[in-house]
Each structure stands twice: as structure tokens, then as C-alpha cells.
Design a protein around this motif. Structure first.
Motif, mmCIF file in Angstrom:
data_model
loop_
_atom_site.group_PDB
_atom_site.id
_atom_site.type_symbol
_atom_site.label_atom_id
_atom_site.label_comp_id
_atom_site.label_asym_id
_atom_site.label_seq_id
_atom_site.Cartn_x
_atom_site.Cartn_y
_atom_site.Cartn_z
ATOM 1 N N ARG A 53 0.839 -1.212 0.000
ATOM 2 C CA ARG A 53 0.000 0.000 0.000
ATOM 3 C C ARG A 53 0.870 1.258 0.000
ATOM 4 N NH1 ARG A 53 -5.386 1.129 3.615
ATOM 5 N NH2 ARG A 53 -5.674 3.312 3.034
ATOM 6 N N ARG A 54 1.920 1.261 0.807
ATOM 7 C CA ARG A 54 2.822 2.411 0.826
ATOM 8 C C ARG A 54 3.525 2.575 -0.518
ATOM 9 N NH1 ARG A 54 3.687 0.911 6.380
ATOM 10 N NH2 ARG A 54 5.562 -0.296 5.890
ATOM 11 N N ALA A 55 3.877 1.455 -1.143
ATOM 12 C CA ALA A 55 4.516 1.529 -2.464
ATOM 13 C C ALA A 55 3.564 2.127 -3.492
ATOM 14 C CB ALA A 55 4.967 0.137 -2.897
ATOM 15 N N ALA A 56 2.288 1.752 -3.419
ATOM 16 C CA ALA A 56 1.301 2.283 -4.361
ATOM 17 C C ALA A 56 1.075 3.774 -4.130
ATOM 18 C CB ALA A 56 -0.011 1.514 -4.219
ATOM 19 N N ASP A 66 1.413 -18.004 -1.883
ATOM 20 C CA ASP A 66 0.196 -17.363 -2.369
ATOM 21 C C ASP A 66 -0.386 -16.370 -1.362
ATOM 22 O OD1 ASP A 66 -0.099 -18.630 -4.948
ATOM 23 O OD2 ASP A 66 -0.570 -20.486 -3.871
ATOM 24 N N GLY A 67 -0.199 -16.619 -0.072
ATOM 25 C CA GLY A 67 -0.696 -15.684 0.933
ATOM 26 C C GLY A 67 0.021 -14.348 0.860
ATOM 27 N N THR A 68 1.331 -14.379 0.650
ATOM 28 C CA THR A 68 2.101 -13.143 0.504
ATOM 29 C C THR A 68 1.656 -12.381 -0.732
ATOM 30 O OG1 THR A 68 4.004 -14.201 1.577
ATOM 31 C CG2 THR A 68 4.431 -12.193 0.331
ATOM 32 N N VAL A 69 1.453 -13.108 -1.835
ATOM 33 C CA VAL A 69 0.986 -12.469 -3.073
ATOM 34 C C VAL A 69 -0.364 -11.809 -2.852
ATOM 35 C CG1 VAL A 69 0.270 -12.881 -5.447
ATOM 36 C CG2 VAL A 69 2.276 -14.056 -4.539
ATOM 37 N N ASN A 70 -1.275 -12.501 -2.185
ATOM 38 C CA ASN A 70 -2.607 -11.950 -1.952
ATOM 39 C C ASN A 70 -2.540 -10.660 -1.152
ATOM 40 O OD1 ASN A 70 -5.152 -11.728 -0.043
ATOM 41 N ND2 ASN A 70 -5.812 -12.873 -1.839
ATOM 42 N N GLU A 71 -1.713 -10.632 -0.125
ATOM 43 C CA GLU A 71 -1.579 -9.408 0.671
ATOM 44 C C GLU A 71 -1.045 -8.263 -0.181
ATOM 45 O OE1 GLU A 71 0.405 -9.518 4.355
ATOM 46 O OE2 GLU A 71 -0.712 -11.234 5.152
ATOM 47 N N ILE A 72 -0.043 -8.535 -1.009
ATOM 48 C CA ILE A 72 0.530 -7.479 -1.848
ATOM 49 C C ILE A 72 -0.514 -6.950 -2.823
ATOM 50 C CG2 ILE A 72 2.205 -7.050 -3.696
ATOM 51 C CD1 ILE A 72 4.129 -8.905 -2.176
ATOM 52 N N VAL A 73 -1.256 -7.835 -3.446
ATOM 53 C CA VAL A 73 -2.297 -7.405 -4.385
ATOM 54 C C VAL A 73 -3.321 -6.516 -3.692
ATOM 55 C CG1 VAL A 73 -4.242 -8.218 -5.780
ATOM 56 C CG2 VAL A 73 -2.018 -9.349 -5.958
ATOM 57 N N ASN A 74 -3.746 -6.888 -2.489
ATOM 58 C CA ASN A 74 -4.724 -6.080 -1.777
ATOM 59 C C ASN A 74 -4.153 -4.746 -1.327
ATOM 60 O OD1 ASN A 74 -7.555 -7.405 -1.105
ATOM 61 N ND2 ASN A 74 -6.052 -9.051 -1.286
ATOM 62 N N GLY A 75 -2.843 -4.717 -1.043
ATOM 63 C CA GLY A 75 -2.222 -3.438 -0.728
ATOM 64 C C GLY A 75 -2.132 -2.530 -1.933
ATOM 65 N N LEU A 76 -1.742 -3.087 -3.076
ATOM 66 C CA LEU A 76 -1.633 -2.279 -4.293
ATOM 67 C C LEU A 76 -2.985 -1.732 -4.736
ATOM 68 C CD1 LEU A 76 0.855 -4.420 -6.438
ATOM 69 C CD2 LEU A 76 1.335 -2.254 -5.287
ATOM 70 N N GLY A 116 -8.581 0.572 -5.504
ATOM 71 C CA GLY A 116 -9.142 0.091 -6.747
ATOM 72 C C GLY A 116 -8.085 -0.131 -7.810
ATOM 73 N N PRO A 117 -8.439 -0.869 -8.863
ATOM 74 C CA PRO A 117 -7.469 -1.193 -9.908
ATOM 75 C C PRO A 117 -7.170 -0.017 -10.824
ATOM 76 C CG PRO A 117 -9.620 -2.100 -10.461
ATOM 77 C CD PRO A 117 -9.746 -1.516 -9.087
ATOM 78 N N ASP A 118 -5.913 0.120 -11.182
ATOM 79 C CA ASP A 118 -5.458 1.135 -12.132
ATOM 80 C C ASP A 118 -4.108 0.675 -12.668
ATOM 81 O OD1 ASP A 118 -4.808 3.309 -13.637
ATOM 82 O OD2 ASP A 118 -5.136 4.798 -12.065
ATOM 83 N N PRO A 119 -4.109 -0.339 -13.559
ATOM 84 C CA PRO A 119 -2.846 -0.943 -13.976
ATOM 85 C C PRO A 119 -1.902 -0.002 -14.707
ATOM 86 C CG PRO A 119 -4.694 -1.758 -15.285
ATOM 87 C CD PRO A 119 -5.281 -0.998 -14.150
ATOM 88 N N ASP A 120 -2.415 1.087 -15.263
ATOM 89 C CA ASP A 120 -1.532 2.024 -15.944
ATOM 90 C C ASP A 120 -0.780 2.933 -14.969
ATOM 91 O OD1 ASP A 120 -2.281 1.093 -18.462
ATOM 92 O OD2 ASP A 120 -4.022 2.421 -18.544
ATOM 93 N N ARG A 121 -1.319 3.085 -13.757
ATOM 94 C CA ARG A 121 -0.698 3.966 -12.777
ATOM 95 C C ARG A 121 0.032 3.203 -11.677
ATOM 96 N NH1 ARG A 121 -1.753 5.655 -7.744
ATOM 97 N NH2 ARG A 121 -3.719 4.492 -7.676
ATOM 98 N N LEU A 122 -0.529 2.106 -11.222
ATOM 99 C CA LEU A 122 0.003 1.396 -10.067
ATOM 100 C C LEU A 122 1.246 0.589 -10.431
ATOM 101 C CD1 LEU A 122 -3.331 0.086 -8.511
ATOM 102 C CD2 LEU A 122 -1.861 1.909 -7.617
ATOM 103 N N PRO A 123 2.085 0.299 -9.439
ATOM 104 C CA PRO A 123 3.224 -0.586 -9.704
ATOM 105 C C PRO A 123 2.755 -1.943 -10.210
ATOM 106 C CG PRO A 123 3.435 0.467 -7.547
ATOM 107 C CD PRO A 123 2.052 0.761 -8.037
ATOM 108 N N GLY A 124 3.571 -2.561 -11.039
ATOM 109 C CA GLY A 124 3.306 -3.932 -11.428
ATOM 110 C C GLY A 124 3.719 -4.876 -10.309
#
Length: 322
Positions: free
Chosen positions: A48-51, A65-75, A79-87
Motif C-alpha cells: 500500500r505504501r509503495a502504491a 500465495d498468501g504473501t501475493v494476496n496481501e501485496i495485491v490487496n495493498g496495491l 481500486g485497480p489502475d494498472p496504468d498507474r500502479l506498480p506492477g
């Protein structure tokens, strides 16, 4: 490229030495910051801080997979914005690593790191869809409603199995496929809704499907892995479509034997089928509701009990380096 590497030190298949080697390999090609998670939810806070900071271009998960899920929810906390948010990128370090493997990444951490560095050098990425689940918690310790998932969610039986496995891991047991199988057998033996299910599947413009005894929601295929064997609950599920559902209207011994065998023999072309199997493909909006509170899980993380969960399939939600 400026990147944040989020390391789960409890990841099942990595050691301190392996993590150090991988960190140095990534740092040779990236402006790398490294953060080690210290508690549940920490990876979400870091992402979340990175986003929000606007400086990080890529968040790399070194964990399961748990770590990935947390990162996705932080990013995606706003809401989704793939052009702006970090990959996001994944170096698999868990026991199963369904998300990374469904994306086509090697399951070996060293090979996956090499594949990731190649993808970064060649600027390879894809934008994938995700699932979003919202519902009212039925226990005080349940997760706050509104959470993204990457590859699957479960309402009922399989979530109960996940909960049992988590209890065993808290007691010091290693997360192995044998552990999951043992807990699945115990969950089945104690399942109170085997013959008459309590779950209703509702979607706009369609007749509801009643009396489901179990339900699995898939955002990708395979659904999971047993060792190196992929298991396909919903073979047509894809990161490029919305959500797929597999439900069973019976969990009698005969039905579970039949559909369990079909799962073990499943393929990208053929999944569970028969009079007790309910399948739906590419659903954007639907609700699973139960007459009695049931266990709920997302991406292999047990989230307590729910009576109702609403699902949304969101296309093109997240940019992945792969």
C-alpha cells in the motif's frame, strides 16, 4: 527500474542463504529496496505504501500465495489502475505457489528468478483479471469485507479444509500435500451438510441454484496442484475472463468418490461433470448465500465464517511481469 522486494522469511521452500542469493541477483538489474514481513498483513501495508508513494514501479513477492494476496490487496486498496500502479512479480517460495505457476512461472526459486530477470529485460508484462469478494463477517475475528483474490475462493467444504490446515500449522506442522489430504478426510467425516447443501448461487437474470453442498470460485486454471500434478476444478477459468464456479449438490460418499477421482484425472479440456456438478463460466457478478454460516477462504487464506459472499470478476485489474 525501482523495485520493492517483499520477503516472507517463513516461506516454506526458501532458506536465508537462498533469499540472500536471490536478492543480490535482483539487485544487479534493479534499484532494489528489500523489506521483510514481520506479521500477518505486513506485506499488504508495504504494498500500500509503495502504491501511494509513486516511486516504486514494481513490487516483487518472495513467498507463497498468501504473501501475493496481501501485496495485491495493498496495491489495489483504492481500486485497480494498472496504468498507474506498480506492477507485481512473483518468485515462488510457498508450498504450492498456484498463482505463479498458473502464470507459467517455474516453481523453482532460482529458475523463477532467472525468468523474472529475462521478463524485466525484455519488458514483458500482461494485465490480468482478478476476483473481488465482499460480505458481512459472521465472527469478530473475520477479515474486513471487500478483498481481492488472484486465483480462487472457496465457500464451504474446501474452506473448512484450509482452516483445519492453518490450525495444524499453528501447532508446528509443515504445510505438505499429505497434511491437506488428511484434513480433507477429517473435514468430510465431520461435514454436517453432505447430503443436503445450504448454499444458493444467485446471478442477475438467471434462476438461482439451490442446495449446493460446496462451492469453488476460480479466477485461473488450474485450481491447485498436488505436487507437480495440476488439478482443474474449472478448466475454462482464465486470467483473461471473469470468474468460474464449480458447485456440488451432493457430498455423499459415492459423489465425493466420483468427483474426487474426476479432479485427480482432470485436464485443461475436462473437469468435474455429472448430475451433481454445477458449473458456470465467465461470471461478472453473483452471490453465494448459505442458510448457515460456512467457512470462507481466498487464495488459501481462511477468513472465518460467512453467511453470504458477493463476487465480482474484474477484467484487466493488475499488471504482472511474467
Amino acid at each position: 527500474m525501482r523495485a520493492l522486494l517483499v520477503v516472507n522469511p517463513k516461506a516454506t521452500t526458501t532458506s536465508t542463504r537462498t533469499r540472500d542469493v536471490l536478492t543480490h541477483a535482483l539487485a544487479s538489474d534493479l534499484k532494489l529496496e528489500v523489506a521483510t514481513t514481520e506479521h500477518r498483513g505486513h506485506a499488504r501495508d508495504l504494498a500500500r505504501r509503495a502504491a501511494d508513494g509513486g516511486q516504486i514501479e514494481l513490487v516483487i513477492a518472495l513467498g507463497g500465495d498468501g504473501t501475493v494476496n496481501e501485496i495485491v490487496n495493498g496495491l489495489l486498496h483504492e481500486g485497480p489502475d494498472p496504468d498507474r500502479l506498480p506492477g507485481i512479480a512473483v518468485v515462488p517460495g510457498g508450498s504450492t505457489n498456484v498463482f505463479a505457476r498458473a502464470l507459467g512461472m517455474p516453481n523453482d526459486v532460482v529458475e523463477a528468478t532467472g525468468a523474472l530477470l529475462d521478463a524485466i529485460a525484455e519488458r514483458r508484462s500482461r494485465t490480468i483479471g482478478l476476483g473481488l469478494a465482499t460480505g458481512t463477517p459472521d465472527t469478530a475475528d473475520a477479515e474486513v469485507p471487500g478483498r481481492w483474490f488472484t486465483f480462487c475462493a472457496g465457500f464451504g467444504f474446501d474452506a473448512g479444509v484450509v482452516g483445519r490446515v492453518e490450525q495444524q500449522r499453528e501447532r508446528g506442522k509443515r504445510s505438505t500435500h499429505a497434511l491437506y489430504i488428511r484434513q480433507a478426510l477429517r473435514q468430510f467425516a465431520g461435514e454436517p451438510h453432505r447430503r443436503r447443501g445450504t448454499i444458493t448461487l444467485s446471478q442477475p437474470g438467471e434462476e438461482p441454484v439451490d442446495e449446493l453442498a460446496m462451492s469453488i470460485v476460480c479466477n485461473a486454471s488450474p485450481w491447485t496442484y498436488l505436487g507437480n500434478r495440476p488439478v482443474y476444478a474449472a478448466p475454462r477459468a482464465s486470467f483473461d475472463t471473469a470468474l468460474d464456479v464449480l458447485g456440488l449438490t451432493s457430498m455423499s460418499t459415492a459423489a465425493v468418490t466420483r468427483y474426487g477421482t474426476q479432479l485427480l484425472l482432470s485436464s485443461p479440456e475436462r473437469g468435474p461433470r455429472g448430475k451433481h456438478a454445477v458449473t458456470r463460466h465467465d461470471l461478472t457478478d453473483f452471490t453465494l448465500e448459505s442458510q448457515a454460516p460456512l467457512p470462507f477462504q481466498m487464495d488459501g487464506d481462511h477468513l472465518g465464517l460467512r453467511s453470504s459472499v458477493t463476487f465480482t470478476g474484474v477484467r484487466r485489474a493488475l499488471r504482472v511481469i511474467v
